[in-house]
Write a protein that holds these residues in place. Sequence first.
Motif, mmCIF file in Angstrom:
data_model
loop_
_atom_site.group_PDB
_atom_site.id
_atom_site.type_symbol
_atom_site.label_atom_id
_atom_site.label_comp_id
_atom_site.label_asym_id
_atom_site.label_seq_id
_atom_site.Cartn_x
_atom_site.Cartn_y
_atom_site.Cartn_z
ATOM 1 N N GLN A 43 0.838 -1.193 0.000
ATOM 2 C CA GLN A 43 0.000 0.000 0.000
ATOM 3 C C GLN A 43 0.881 1.253 0.000
ATOM 4 O OE1 GLN A 43 -3.398 -0.073 -0.080
ATOM 5 N NE2 GLN A 43 -3.332 -2.298 -0.160
ATOM 6 N N GLU A 44 0.251 2.385 -0.138
ATOM 7 C CA GLU A 44 1.000 3.641 -0.053
ATOM 8 C C GLU A 44 1.444 3.871 1.392
ATOM 9 O OE1 GLU A 44 -2.375 7.005 0.399
ATOM 10 O OE2 GLU A 44 -2.273 6.041 -1.557
ATOM 11 N N ALA A 45 2.448 4.714 1.564
ATOM 12 C CA ALA A 45 3.079 4.915 2.870
ATOM 13 C C ALA A 45 2.074 5.351 3.937
ATOM 14 C CB ALA A 45 4.197 5.936 2.756
ATOM 15 N N ARG A 46 1.160 6.213 3.579
ATOM 16 C CA ARG A 46 0.178 6.707 4.561
ATOM 17 C C ARG A 46 -0.676 5.562 5.112
ATOM 18 N NH1 ARG A 46 -2.604 11.874 5.354
ATOM 19 N NH2 ARG A 46 -4.632 11.418 6.273
ATOM 20 N N LYS A 47 -1.100 4.652 4.245
ATOM 21 C CA LYS A 47 -1.914 3.525 4.690
ATOM 22 C C LYS A 47 -1.101 2.568 5.556
ATOM 23 C CE LYS A 47 -5.429 3.521 1.149
ATOM 24 N NZ LYS A 47 -6.187 2.734 0.188
ATOM 25 N N ILE A 48 0.170 2.416 5.249
ATOM 26 C CA ILE A 48 1.032 1.559 6.070
ATOM 27 C C ILE A 48 1.170 2.140 7.473
ATOM 28 C CG2 ILE A 48 3.394 0.706 6.357
ATOM 29 C CD1 ILE A 48 3.515 0.484 3.292
ATOM 30 N N VAL A 49 1.368 3.454 7.559
ATOM 31 C CA VAL A 49 1.507 4.101 8.871
ATOM 32 C C VAL A 49 0.211 3.986 9.661
ATOM 33 C CG1 VAL A 49 1.846 6.334 10.027
ATOM 34 C CG2 VAL A 49 3.341 5.657 8.149
ATOM 35 N N VAL A 50 -0.918 4.207 9.017
ATOM 36 C CA VAL A 50 -2.212 4.075 9.694
ATOM 37 C C VAL A 50 -2.409 2.638 10.165
ATOM 38 C CG1 VAL A 50 -4.717 4.124 9.334
ATOM 39 C CG2 VAL A 50 -3.305 6.026 8.541
ATOM 40 N N SER A 51 -2.061 1.685 9.331
ATOM 41 C CA SER A 51 -2.189 0.286 9.701
ATOM 42 C C SER A 51 -1.281 -0.051 10.877
ATOM 43 C CB SER A 51 -1.853 -0.603 8.508
ATOM 44 O OG SER A 51 -2.017 -1.947 8.837
ATOM 45 N N PHE A 52 -0.078 0.515 10.886
ATOM 46 C CA PHE A 52 0.836 0.290 11.997
ATOM 47 C C PHE A 52 0.246 0.816 13.301
ATOM 48 C CE2 PHE A 52 4.239 1.602 14.820
ATOM 49 C CZ PHE A 52 5.018 0.470 14.877
ATOM 50 N N TYR A 53 -0.258 2.040 13.284
ATOM 51 C CA TYR A 53 -0.803 2.632 14.513
ATOM 52 C C TYR A 53 -2.081 1.936 14.974
ATOM 53 C CZ TYR A 53 2.615 6.363 14.613
ATOM 54 O OH TYR A 53 3.784 7.065 14.701
ATOM 55 N N THR A 54 -2.948 1.567 14.051
ATOM 56 C CA THR A 54 -4.163 0.854 14.470
ATOM 57 C C THR A 54 -3.821 -0.546 14.963
ATOM 58 O OG1 THR A 54 -4.622 0.151 12.191
ATOM 59 C CG2 THR A 54 -5.739 2.144 12.980
ATOM 60 N N GLY A 55 -2.836 -1.173 14.332
ATOM 61 C CA GLY A 55 -2.395 -2.485 14.802
ATOM 62 C C GLY A 55 -1.795 -2.423 16.193
ATOM 63 N N GLU A 56 -0.985 -1.406 16.439
ATOM 64 C CA GLU A 56 -0.365 -1.247 17.760
ATOM 65 C C GLU A 56 -1.409 -0.913 18.820
ATOM 66 O OE1 GLU A 56 2.581 -1.450 20.514
ATOM 67 O OE2 GLU A 56 2.743 -1.969 18.406
ATOM 68 N N ALA A 57 -2.349 -0.045 18.488
ATOM 69 C CA ALA A 57 -3.417 0.280 19.447
ATOM 70 C C ALA A 57 -4.263 -0.959 19.738
ATOM 71 C CB ALA A 57 -4.293 1.406 18.899
ATOM 72 N N GLY A 58 -4.581 -1.710 18.699
ATOM 73 C CA GLY A 58 -5.343 -2.944 18.896
ATOM 74 C C GLY A 58 -4.574 -3.951 19.724
ATOM 75 N N LYS A 59 -3.268 -4.037 19.508
ATOM 76 C CA LYS A 59 -2.432 -4.959 20.275
ATOM 77 C C LYS A 59 -2.450 -4.595 21.755
ATOM 78 C CE LYS A 59 2.156 -4.862 20.420
ATOM 79 N NZ LYS A 59 3.567 -5.003 20.069
ATOM 80 N N LEU A 60 -2.329 -3.318 22.055
ATOM 81 C CA LEU A 60 -2.355 -2.882 23.453
ATOM 82 C C LEU A 60 -3.712 -3.144 24.103
ATOM 83 C CD1 LEU A 60 -0.353 0.457 23.170
ATOM 84 C CD2 LEU A 60 0.416 -1.698 24.159
ATOM 85 N N LEU A 61 -4.780 -2.871 23.374
ATOM 86 C CA LEU A 61 -6.125 -3.121 23.910
ATOM 87 C C LEU A 61 -6.380 -4.611 24.112
ATOM 88 C CD1 LEU A 61 -8.197 -0.505 21.896
ATOM 89 C CD2 LEU A 61 -7.672 -0.463 24.342
ATOM 90 N N LEU A 62 -5.947 -5.425 23.158
ATOM 91 C CA LEU A 62 -6.114 -6.871 23.302
ATOM 92 C C LEU A 62 -5.302 -7.416 24.474
ATOM 93 C CD1 LEU A 62 -6.082 -8.120 19.608
ATOM 94 C CD2 LEU A 62 -7.937 -8.370 21.251
ATOM 95 N N THR A 63 -4.101 -6.904 24.653
ATOM 96 C CA THR A 63 -3.275 -7.348 25.777
ATOM 97 C C THR A 63 -3.947 -7.001 27.094
ATOM 98 O OG1 THR A 63 -1.263 -7.077 24.474
ATOM 99 C CG2 THR A 63 -1.008 -7.169 26.859
ATOM 100 N N ALA A 64 -4.449 -5.777 27.205
ATOM 101 C CA ALA A 64 -5.148 -5.373 28.426
ATOM 102 C C ALA A 64 -6.386 -6.237 28.652
ATOM 103 C CB ALA A 64 -5.530 -3.900 28.345
ATOM 104 N N ALA A 65 -7.132 -6.497 27.591
ATOM 105 C CA ALA A 65 -8.341 -7.325 27.711
ATOM 106 C C ALA A 65 -7.986 -8.747 28.147
ATOM 107 C CB ALA A 65 -9.100 -7.344 26.385
#
Length: 97
Positions: free
Chosen positions: A41-63
């Motif tokens: 994907q284009e760089a912007r979509k990769i960065v968004v995917s990285f941040y949403t993935g990291e946020a999801g990872k933190l939320l899943l870990t807490a859950a």
Amino acid sequence: MTAGFAVAGGKMAALSAALGGSAAFFPNLFFAYRIKKATGQEARKIVVSFYTGEAGKLLLTAAFFVLIFQIPNIDLLPLLVGYLTALSVFWFALLMR
């Protein structure tokens, strides 16, 4: 780790270690899926995917930990050792590359 705690501490210690490893493995699997999905994907979509993935990872870990601590008689030491062992595998895999 789970087998070692099963021998040394019994069934609850083994379950605690397995749950600790799961609390590290599954959120990281979600993160890897999000990053893999953004490949090419284009760089912007990769960065968004990285941040949403990291946020999801933190939320899943807490859950995961909230759910784990609902289990009566959970052993804290095997839980944390299993969690840290699973996390260290990811770090050592990066060092091996």
